[in-house]
Design a protein around this motif. Structure first.
Motif, PDB file in Angstrom:
ATOM      1  N   ALA A   1     -86.816 -46.778 -20.168  1.00 43.53           N
ATOM      2  CA  ALA A   1     -86.981 -45.329 -20.350  1.00 43.53           C
ATOM      3  C   ALA A   1     -85.812 -44.539 -19.775  1.00 43.53           C
ATOM      4  N   VAL A   2     -85.292 -44.984 -18.624  1.00 40.52           N
ATOM      5  CA  VAL A   2     -84.239 -44.226 -17.961  1.00 40.52           C
ATOM      6  C   VAL A   2     -82.849 -44.778 -18.293  1.00 40.52           C
ATOM      7  N   GLY A   3     -82.770 -46.049 -18.668  1.00 39.05           N
ATOM      8  CA  GLY A   3     -81.495 -46.632 -19.054  1.00 39.05           C
ATOM      9  C   GLY A   3     -80.692 -47.222 -17.915  1.00 39.05           C
TER      10      GLY A   3
ATOM     11  N   LEU B   1     -81.431 -39.873 -22.519  1.00 32.94           N
ATOM     12  CA  LEU B   1     -82.520 -40.066 -21.565  1.00 32.94           C
ATOM     13  C   LEU B   1     -83.749 -39.284 -22.000  1.00 32.94           C
ATOM     14  N   ARG B   2     -83.567 -38.025 -22.316  1.00 39.85           N
ATOM     15  CA  ARG B   2     -84.706 -37.209 -22.736  1.00 39.85           C
ATOM     16  C   ARG B   2     -85.376 -37.807 -23.974  1.00 39.85           C
TER      17      ARG B   2
ATOM     18  N   GLN C   1     -91.548 -37.579 -14.188  1.00 38.11           N
ATOM     19  CA  GLN C   1     -92.079 -38.459 -13.154  1.00 38.11           C
ATOM     20  C   GLN C   1     -92.065 -39.892 -13.650  1.00 38.11           C
ATOM     21  N   ASP C   2     -91.853 -40.825 -12.708  1.00 39.37           N
ATOM     22  CA  ASP C   2     -91.995 -42.231 -13.058  1.00 39.37           C
ATOM     23  C   ASP C   2     -93.483 -42.578 -13.007  1.00 39.37           C
ATOM     24  N   PRO C   3     -93.876 -43.785 -13.416  1.00 38.71           N
ATOM     25  CA  PRO C   3     -95.300 -44.136 -13.423  1.00 38.71           C
ATOM     26  C   PRO C   3     -95.973 -44.095 -12.057  1.00 38.71           C
ATOM     27  N   ASP C   4     -95.183 -44.095 -10.962  1.00 41.35           N
ATOM     28  CA  ASP C   4     -95.754 -44.026  -9.614  1.00 41.35           C
ATOM     29  C   ASP C   4     -95.787 -42.613  -9.054  1.00 41.35           C
TER      30      ASP C   4
END
Length: 142
Positions: free
Chosen positions: A28-30, A97-98, A129-132
């Motif tokens: 997702a972020v690369g 990224l977006r 946000q990341d999954p955490d």
């Protein structure tokens, strides 16, 4: 101007599942994942992802928090008090990224404009946000 020999080496994020977190940051972020196989084999305590040639993000499992006795209160720092981490990208990298985040249904904020940062006002930015639950800002400068 200040002496610019100091560099940001790494940021440590508490995560529930370091392998899943590395996957998110890669896809997702690369960012390039580091030491994931070694982590799954039990050879290292956590994996990381590379931001650039000088900086990584360590993905520390929450189970390590209880062993953080070097400073009073360190074990309770999981997710706090960091407000957010900012990633500065090229304009192309910013747009890519977006697009990856939206493709994966990761909520993103609207754009910010001219927010001040290390290189002055950034042309555009947004947050996710990341999954955490760790908050990130992405931005690019003119």
């Amino acid at each position: 101007m200040t002496d610019n020999t100091t560099r940001l080496d790494h940021v440590v994020l508490w995560v529930r599942d370091p392998v899943a977190a590395a996957d998110f940051y890669e896809k997702a972020v690369g960012l390039e994942p580091l030491r994931v196989a070694e982590y799954t084999e039990g050879a290292v305590s956590f994996p990381s992802v590379r931001v650039n040639e000088e900086t990584i993000i360590d993905l520390a499992p929450l189970t390590m928090a209880e062993g953080m006795g070097m400073l009073p209160g360190a074990a309770d720092a999981a997710g706090h008090p960091v407000n957010h981490v900012c990633l500065a990208l090229t304009e192309h990298g910013f747009d890519a990224l977006r697009a990856r985040l939206e493709e994966r249904s990761v909520p993103v904020t609207g754009y910010t404009h001219d927010a001040y940062g290390a290189r002055g006002p950034a042309r555009r930015g947004f947050y996710f946000q990341d999954p955490d639950g760790n908050v990130f800002e992405a931005r690019h400068y003119a």
